[in-house]
Design an enzyme around this catalytic site. Structure first.
Site, short mmCIF file in Angstrom:
data_model
loop_
_atom_site.label_atom_id
_atom_site.label_comp_id
_atom_site.label_asym_id
_atom_site.label_seq_id
_atom_site.Cartn_x
_atom_site.Cartn_y
_atom_site.Cartn_z
N GLU A 487 -18.09 9.63 -0.57
CA GLU A 487 -17.58 9.60 -1.94
C GLU A 487 -18.17 10.75 -2.75
OE1 GLU A 487 -15.07 7.95 -2.45
OE2 GLU A 487 -15.22 6.61 -0.73
N HIS A 490 -16.06 13.82 -2.42
CA HIS A 490 -14.92 13.84 -3.35
C HIS A 490 -15.41 14.23 -4.74
CE1 HIS A 490 -11.87 12.23 -0.72
NE2 HIS A 490 -12.51 11.09 -0.51
N HIS A 618 1.08 0.38 6.81
CA HIS A 618 0.83 1.72 6.26
C HIS A 618 2.14 2.49 6.05
CE1 HIS A 618 -3.44 1.46 7.33
NE2 HIS A 618 -3.61 2.48 6.53
N PHE A 620 5.46 1.17 6.53
CA PHE A 620 6.64 0.44 6.05
C PHE A 620 6.40 -0.27 4.71
CE2 PHE A 620 7.53 0.58 10.69
CZ PHE A 620 8.65 1.41 10.61
N GLY A 623 2.24 3.94 1.46
CA GLY A 623 2.72 5.29 1.18
C GLY A 623 2.55 6.28 2.32
ZN LIG Z 1 -12.12 9.59 0.94
#
Ligand SMILES: [Zn+2]
Length: 703
Positions: A487, A490, A618, A620, A623
């Site tokens: 994290e 990011h 995932h 169907f 996204g």
């Molecule tokens: Zn990530």
């Protein structure tokens, strides 16, 4: 009438750090509708102005179009962002209701902007003007592309058909997800004999007993039972891993892989319909198939390029997965298990766990004392200082927080001392009021205010680790340390951006299959000797982590990676080919296509009951359609980026620092202002190669 003495409504301030304590569920219900109405009016005015300019064929500049659009978007992002944030970290019935009550209107406003034909034409006109820099060009191109993919360019019947199909697809997705959830929840098995829970750890028995209590077995206890088994991951995965009862593992496995595949309420019929409609939508938009629609907004250039990567990984992983299976058979044979000769899918997790214990005896719980949060933070901040030349200082009390456990930090440039960014860290789990998992989100995005002042980026970093108890600090598992590093990666991209246009600053406008590059890159450092041994010290004795434990962590990293990689390739390839090759006239069912793919992407063929597609939420219900490959794509980038540090030598401090500074200036700094291939090349000096990922995953034969 508002008096000048009245304090501004905290929810509507629209800039700076939010005053969390002052934002209430009542404010959300009372003021979001007004804000949205105001934004709607502003959008009306903007559309009228632009429309007049377009009519008069007057030239348009950035300030006229993107300026107001950005301000509109930012006001909504700021207010709704803080509501969504609080909903994740301070959830309660009132806030949840207030949030749910406004969500549809927020989405509707986004749709209105995204489908505005006047705006689209204004963007076209603007793009034709010659005074835009590369970042502006890329922002505009992305903006136009997103609008095109929403059907803004279609006319008349084509647009009506497109909108009707979008609606039907949304409903089908929701139905797919609901039916999968229902199927998952409707199966259970009550275990009443001690022999049926043999091998299960105490924590799992407790979990199964708790499930039994919730299902009207008030007397259930971890020790005495009864225990209720189910198909949800927290019960399913550990049961397969630890249960000594092969017959029960088989029943559970078969129930799991056949979820939502029945005649009644099954997902089977939805799959062909969804695939058919997506293909039609793609063709309305001028693409050959849905995979091309998906790739239009990604780093990967073409289906062929993704196929090539997946084949490279498949070819590397397949022999290793076969070898792993042989080892598991040998392990079962040593234990005298009857299934040694006939190992099935429901045996793999179990024997993998036995083998893991045999090979590493790694107990992740036992390592906690070496990872107290304060030391881990010191290690992480020290690493960021070495690599990127930034200094991170605690600034608790300098910003409003939403809970007493939340900490606030400032980030400065170590060279100039200049302030760059700040972040909140909300580390501990708070069952009942905080969403599970870990994430990074944007509080403020780097930009320049109307009066010319710089707005520095501020990030939210949220984890869910165990809180301190008494004098004992929060002691982390190694996985939690990896999560924090992930994290933080990011967060670094968000905070160290040098882009001043918020539409492309930090993680904004970064293609989806490239956005996990900085996060996964940071995880690599958890396996770096200097970094790990530098921070892992026993919280009481100060002793460093024993060398042998470090060796086990490193060895465990590549355990069963052949099987894991092959599984991801199987899913990614199935997803990609369903959305590129399969057509309603195909003659093959989607499941038949998947089984053809399985011939080279599995080492134990799917059993007849296996209806993977019926539970592939995932693609169907989520996204990820024609985007499941993104997991592996981003891993290639992050592993290859880390290998730049390996190339110069992880012990070579001077070169490591120079490489880190280059990473900061390119991958972290440029964010979404350039195409990710260009960003990667500016860091690595060449295009990405899967070699490092294959090597890190232990998928190369060691001579
Ligand atoms: Zn990530």
């Amino acid at each position: 009438m508002p008096s000048t003495l009245e304090a501004p409504v905290a929810l509507l301030v629209g800039e700076g750090l939010p005053d969390y304590a002052a934002i209430t569920p009542e404010q959300v219900s009372a003021h979001m509708p007004g804000l949205l109405a105001e934004l709607d009016q502003q959008l009306d005015r903007l559309e009228a102005e632009l429309s007049a300019a377009l009519e008069a064929e007057a030239p348009l500049n950035w300030q006229q179009v993107m300026g107001p659009l950005q301000r509109l978007g930012e006001r909504l992002r700021w207010s709704w962002g803080v509501v969504s944030h609080l909903n994740g970290v301070c959830n309660g019935p009132e806030l949840r209701t207030a949030h749910a009550g406004q969500q549809a209107a927020v989405v509707a406003f986004g749709n209105r902007v995204g489908q505005s034909r006047v705006l689209y034409r204004a963007l076209e006109t603007l793009q034709a003007s010659n005074d835009l820099d590369a970042t502006q060009q890329r922002i505009l191109a992305a903006e136009r592309r997103d609008m095109e993919l929403r059907g803004v360019g279609l006319e008349g019947d084509a647009q009506a058909a497109f909108n009707a199909t979008s609606q039907e697809l949304a409903e089908l997705s929701t139905r797919f997800g609901n039916q999968l959830l229902d199927a998952t929840n409707s199966w259970s098995l009550l275990l009443t004999e001690a022999a049926e829970v043999e091998g299960l750890p105490e924590s799992l028995r407790g979990q199964l007993a708790q499930a039994a209590r919730q299902a009207d077995h008030a007397e259930a206890s971890a020790a005495e039972g009864p225990w209720l088994l189910g198909l949800d991951m927290p019960r399913y995965a550990p049961f397969l891993k630890y249960s000594r009862r092969r017959d029960l593992r088989e029943r559970l496995y078969k129930a799991h892989v056949s979820r939502a595949s029945g005649e009644d309420g099954g997902n089977g019929p939805l799959i062909e319909r969804i695939l058919t409609l997506r293909r039609e939508q793609a063709q309305r938009l001028g693409y050959a198939h849905w995979a091309d629609v998906s790739l239009a907004a990604k780093m990967a250039g073409s289906v062929e390029e993704v196929e090539r990567l997946l084949e490279d990984l498949r070819a590397a992983a397949h022999p290793v997965a076969l070898q792993e299976l042989t080892e598991l058979r040998a392990c079962a044979a040593r234990a005298g298990a009857a299934e040694a000769e006939d190992l099935q899918s429901w045996d793999v997790s179990f024997w993998a766990e036995v083998r893991r214990q045999e090979a590493f005896a790694l107990d992740s719980e036992a390592l906690r004392p070496w990872f107290p949060l304060p030391r881990v933070l010191d290690g992480l901040f020290g690493l960021c200082n070495r690599l990127f030349g930034i200094r991170i200082n605690a600034a608790d009390g300098e910003a409003p927080v939403w809970h007493p456990d939340v900490r606030y930090f400032r980030v400065d440039d170590a060279g100039s001392g200049e302030a760059i960014a700040a972040f909140y860290l909300d580390p501990y789990s708070r069952p009942g009021s905080k969403r599970g998992g870990a994430w990074m989100d944007e509080c403020l995005v780097r930009s320049v205010a109307d009066d010319g002042r710089p707005v520095l980026p501020v990030a939210y970093l949220v984890c869910n680790q165990s809180p301190p108890v008494g004098d004992t600090p929060s002691l982390m598992t190694f996985e939690e340390v990896e999560t924090l590093f992930h994290e933080f990666g990011h967060g670094l991209q968000h905070m160290l951006t040098t882009v001043e246009r918020p539409q492309a600053a930090g993680i904004n406008n970064v293609e989806w299959d490239a956005v996990e590059l900085p996060s996964q890159f940071m995880e690599n450092w958890c396996y770096d000797r200097a970094t790990l041994l530098g921070m892992a010290r026993h919280w009481q004795s100060g002793e460093p982590l024993p060398e042998a434990e470090f060796a086990k962590l490193q060895a465990a990293r590549t355990f069963m990676t052949g099987a894991a990689t092959l599984r991801q390739v199987h899913l990614a390839l199935t997803d990609l080919r369903l959305h590129s090759q399969w057509t309603p006239e195909d003659g093959r069912s989607p499941e038949a296509l998947r089984r053809e793919i399985a011939a080279t992407t599995t080492v134990i063929a799917p059993i007849p009951e296996d209806a993977l597609l019926c539970s592939f939420g995932h693609i169907f219900a989520g996204g990820y359609a024609a985007g499941y490959y993104s997991y592996k794509w981003a891993e290639v980038l992050s592993a290859d980026a880390f290998s730049a540090f390996e190339d110069v030598g992880l012990e070579n401090e001077e070169a490591i620092q120079a490489t880190g500074r280059r990473f900061r200036a390119t991958v972290l700094g440029l964010g979404g202002s350039r195409h990710p291939a260009e960003v990667f090349e500016s860091f690595r000096g060449r295009q990405p190669s899967p070699e490092a990922l294959i090597r890190h995953s232990g998928l190369v034969a060691v001579a």
